[in-house]
Write an enzyme that holds these catalytic residues in place. Structure first.
Site, PDB file in Angstrom:
ATOM      1  CD  GLU A  90      -8.550 -33.113  37.241  1.00 21.04           C
ATOM      2  OE1 GLU A  90      -8.818 -33.015  36.047  1.00 21.04           O
ATOM      3  OE2 GLU A  90      -7.590 -33.767  37.683  1.00 21.04           O
ATOM      4  CB  CYS A 103      -5.862 -38.091  44.735  1.00 20.64           C
ATOM      5  SG  CYS A 103      -4.491 -37.049  44.284  1.00 20.64           S
ATOM      6  CB  CYS A 110       0.166 -25.289  41.425  1.00 20.30           C
ATOM      7  SG  CYS A 110       1.530 -25.435  42.609  1.00 20.30           S
ATOM      8  CB  CYS A 114       6.802 -28.656  38.922  1.00 19.05           C
ATOM      9  SG  CYS A 114       6.983 -28.235  40.670  1.00 19.05           S
ATOM     10  CB  CYS A 117       3.338 -30.478  37.446  1.00 19.99           C
ATOM     11  SG  CYS A 117       1.775 -30.332  38.305  1.00 19.99           S
ATOM     12  CB  CYS A 334      -3.688 -31.979  38.358  1.00 20.33           C
ATOM     13  SG  CYS A 334      -4.852 -33.004  39.171  1.00 20.33           S
TER      14      CYS A 334
END
Ligand code: SAH
Ligand code: SF4
Length: 345
Positions: A90, A103, A110, A114, A117, A334
């Site tokens: 994205e 962004c 990832c 976390c 997230c 995300c």
């Protein structure tokens, strides 16, 4: 081959191998990085035979647009790109006053996990290549150019951990800040990291101009361990030491990101612990009420809690900004592509 993967020198070598005169590299470079063309056929000063050759051997954009969303105020636009191997990434454009901030993503998924997230919840697929990072920017540069606008800022706050894909991310930064090409000021690009200590030290040693933001989110190991698994590997003290090292080496102010989660890290105790940690440091804190995600039960802090948290930080002389969330209605998938970056500071 994706042509955005080539540095200027590599482009020169490559065109030389095709038997082209020296000045061709400059021409192609200009079309790519100052005119943002999306097709080789638009490179009007190249011979037709070369255009055909380029079309056969290289691509400019090879991602397809899987979806596009606009916020209700029209100021924020999110594009979901599908990469040739099927991965999705994205990119978000945020318009705010005169700023046009992108962004961008640096990885598909990832590996950091976390808990709050959405990208962390999906797991890691792969690193993005230099061209996949650069293409996100050039895509929007091209689009903005149609209305006489241009990209003014970039934040690496999309999917992925930029410093976990160190070489490609920093090569992309070099490409985008190249004065003979896209020429964005290095200070206009912010790299956000979850806190990979050795990479932060390496970054400091390289004396780069590009600002760094650290996703801290908790000021005690007990609390940070719960939110950010890599805290087990590089606990807060190691991270803060690396931050001091960065400031010493570069003389630059650091930004700390703090997603305020109701009843979790928004307590006065956490604010005090954070105040103690950052007191006297050349830094600024961005407070962002959590954006709820499907895989995590936490919610954003109330305005009262945010205000109290900020007031407590001020008692320690630590400056902070509460980020307004624009474009929240398009849920950047995300879960983190918020307007933390516009307004204030
Ligand atoms: N991996 C890097 C950059 C991408 S995340 C990093 O972690 O810094 C960009 C920012 O969004 C980080 O500060 C991250 O902690 C934050 N973030 C992630 N999920 C969020 C959520 N649900 N609400 C608010 N901020 C979030
Ligand atoms: Fe990765 Fe950043 Fe999300 Fe953590 S917050 S999982 S490091 S993208």
């Amino acid at each position: 081959m994706n042509i955005y993967d080539l540095s200027y020198d590599e482009l020169m070598d490559w065109l030389a191998k095709l038997g082209e005169p020296k000045f061709r590299a400059q021409q192609v470079w200009n079309w790519l990085y100052t005119k943002y063309v999306t097709e080789f056929a638009e490179m009007r000063n190249l011979p037709k035979s070369l255009i055909e050759e380029l079309e056969e051997t290289a691509v400019i954009h090879n991602a397809t647009i899987a979806s596009e969303q606009h916020s209700s105020d029209g100021q924020t636009k999110k594009v979901l790109f599908q990469l040739p191997d099927g991965q999705f990434i994205e990119t978000v454009l945020m318009r705010y006053e005169k700023r046009r901030t992108l962004c961008i993503s640096t990885q598909a998924g990832c590996a950091m996990g976390c808990v709050f997230c959405a990208t962390g919840q999906m797991g890691f697929f792969r690193n993005l290549t230099v061209s996949e990072i650069v293409a996100q920017v050039l895509y929007f540069a091209h689009e903005l150019a149609q209305t006489g606008e241009h990209v003014t800022n970039i934040v690496m706050m999309g999917m992925g951990e930029p410093l976990h894909n160190y070489n490609n991310t920093l090569t992309a930064v070099d490409r985008l800040t190249d004065e003979t090409g896209f020429n964005l000021g290095a200070r206009k690009i912010t790299i956000s990291t979850v806190g990979l200590v050795p990479a932060i030290r390496r970054y400091a040693d390289e004396q780069r101009q590009t600002p760094l933001a650290i996703s801290l989110h908790a000021a005690t190991d007990a609390e940070r361990d719960k939110l950010i698994p890599i805290n087990h590997r590089w606990p807060i003290n190691d991270l803060i030491e690396a931050c001091h090292y960065y400031i010493e080496k570069t003389g630059r102010r650091l930004t700390f990101e703090w997603a305020l989660i109701s009843g979790e890290n928004d307590t006065i105790e956490q604010a005090r612990a954070l105040g103690n940690l950052l007191q006297g440091m050349l830094c600024h804190v961005n407070l962002i009420p959590l954006n709820p995600t499907a895989g995590y039960s936490g919610g954003p802090s109330s305005k009262e809690r945010v205000d109290a948290f900020q007031a407590e930080l001020a008692n320690f002389g630590v400056s902070s900004t509460v980020r307004v969330r624009r474009g929240i209605d398009i849920q950047a998938g995300c879960g983190q592509l918020r307007d933390r970056v516009v307004g204030g500071q």
